[in-house]
Enzyme design. Structure first.
Site, PDB file in Angstrom:
ATOM      1  N   MET A 164       0.808  -1.208   0.000  1.00 26.40           N
ATOM      2  CA  MET A 164       0.000   0.000   0.000  1.00 26.40           C
ATOM      3  C   MET A 164       0.858   1.283   0.000  1.00 26.40           C
ATOM      4  O   MET A 164       0.597   2.215   0.750  1.00 26.40           O
ATOM      5  CB  MET A 164      -0.968  -0.021   1.191  1.00 26.40           C
ATOM      6  CG  MET A 164      -1.892  -1.238   1.187  1.00 26.40           C
ATOM      7  SD  MET A 164      -2.732  -1.558  -0.388  1.00 26.40           S
ATOM      8  CE  MET A 164      -4.288  -0.776  -0.049  1.00 26.40           C
ATOM      9  N   HIS A 190      -4.786  -4.754  -8.562  1.00 24.02           N
ATOM     10  CA  HIS A 190      -5.669  -3.756  -7.940  1.00 24.02           C
ATOM     11  C   HIS A 190      -7.118  -4.231  -8.048  1.00 24.02           C
ATOM     12  O   HIS A 190      -7.544  -4.686  -9.121  1.00 24.02           O
ATOM     13  CB  HIS A 190      -5.489  -2.399  -8.634  1.00 24.02           C
ATOM     14  CG  HIS A 190      -6.299  -1.319  -7.989  1.00 24.02           C
ATOM     15  ND1 HIS A 190      -5.902  -0.699  -6.823  1.00 24.02           N
ATOM     16  CD2 HIS A 190      -7.493  -0.785  -8.322  1.00 24.02           C
ATOM     17  CE1 HIS A 190      -6.831   0.180  -6.473  1.00 24.02           C
ATOM     18  NE2 HIS A 190      -7.810   0.146  -7.369  1.00 24.02           N
TER      19      HIS A 190
HETATM   20  C1  GAR Z   1      -5.768  -7.235  -2.708  1.00 24.35           C
HETATM   21  O1  GAR Z   1      -7.156  -7.330  -2.900  1.00 24.35           O
HETATM   22  C2  GAR Z   1      -5.157  -6.244  -3.660  1.00 24.35           C
HETATM   23  O2  GAR Z   1      -5.830  -6.172  -4.891  1.00 24.35           O
HETATM   24  C3  GAR Z   1      -5.302  -4.960  -2.891  1.00 24.35           C
HETATM   25  O3  GAR Z   1      -4.993  -5.312  -1.574  1.00 24.35           O
HETATM   26  C4  GAR Z   1      -5.458  -6.629  -1.335  1.00 24.35           C
HETATM   27  C5  GAR Z   1      -4.389  -7.408  -0.582  1.00 24.35           C
HETATM   28  O4  GAR Z   1      -4.897  -8.633  -0.134  1.00 24.35           O
HETATM   29  N1  GAR Z   1      -4.416  -3.933  -3.400  1.00 24.35           N
HETATM   30  C6  GAR Z   1      -4.708  -2.644  -3.461  1.00 24.35           C
HETATM   31  O5  GAR Z   1      -5.762  -2.178  -3.055  1.00 24.35           O
HETATM   32  C7  GAR Z   1      -3.634  -1.776  -4.099  1.00 24.35           C
HETATM   33  N2  GAR Z   1      -4.104  -0.433  -4.327  1.00 24.35           N
HETATM   34  P1  GAR Z   1      -3.914  -9.794   0.328  1.00 24.35           P
HETATM   35  O6  GAR Z   1      -2.940  -9.190   1.351  1.00 24.35           O
HETATM   36  O7  GAR Z   1      -4.810 -10.815   0.969  1.00 24.35           O
HETATM   37  O8  GAR Z   1      -3.198 -10.308  -0.883  1.00 24.35           O
END
Ligand code: GAR
Length: 196
Positions: free
Chosen positions: A90, A109
């Protein structure tokens, strides 16, 4: 085998999906490093369980992004990482990493970019009342979720969907799409090497 460094800040379900795809022979790569900016993140234990080296840093202990990214770069060079895979990382990536890894930094994303960039893309889609959303895999540039789109998958939002159900449905797509897209990128690059 291509050497991946995965960057993550949270739960790490995408990290696990990539690691599983490698174990199951669907992704011809290895994860050589997890980079994490949050010492409390669940993803750290998931990497340790799999004996994958972890570099954890705290941005607030550094004067600037350039300083912490220099430390990250040193770790990446040490383990000879070739691709940076952002899986729920992030933070914006700065020039210190963009320059040496141009065209080799990929992010996932949870929306159909350019709609709903930044934080809580799923909540943004629900508030906007859109009827379809999805997942985007894209190359990373200096902007927030603005790089060239590599692949996308669409999902319909049902009237009964809330944050939890939509997130579950989106993550199911992510866990399939991300390893598949990384594999396709690696393959394309191999073919181009053979041609040149
Ligand atoms: C995921 O859904 C990814 O797409 C999102 O964070 C989540 C992480 O989940 N990313 C963003 O929002 C980037 N702007 P995880 O830690 O379970 O993989």
């Amino acid at each position: 085998k291509q050497r991946l460094a995965v960057f993550a800040s949270g739960t790490g379900s995408n990290f696990v999906a990539i690691a599983d795809a490698i174990d199951q022979g669907r992704l011809d790569a290895e994860i050589v490093l997890l980079v994490c900016d949050n010492s409390e993140a669940k993803v750290i234990g998931k990497a340790r369980d799999r004996q994958i080296p972890v570099f954890v840093f705290q941005a607030k202990n550094y004067p600037s992004k350039v300083d912490y990214e220099r430390d990250i770069l040193q770790e990446l060079n040490h383990c000879q990482a070739e691709w940076l895979i952002l899986a729920g990382y992030m933070r914006l990536v700065g020039d210190t990493l963009l320059d040496p890894f141009e065209g080799r930094i990929v992010n996932i994303h949870p929306s159909l970019l350019p709609a709903f960039p930044g934080k809580d893309a799923i909540g943004q889609a629900l508030s906007a009342g859109v009827k379809v959303t999805g997942v985007t895999v894209h190359f990373v540039d200096e902007g927030m979720d603005t790089g060239t789109i590599i692949d996308q998958e669409v999902i319909r939002i049902q009237p009964e969907d809330d944050q939890d159900t939509l997130q579950a449905n989106i993550q199911e797509i992510e866990h399939r799409l991300f390893p598949k897209t990384i594999q396709a990128l690696i393959q394309t690059e191999k073919r181009e090497e053979i041609k040149s």
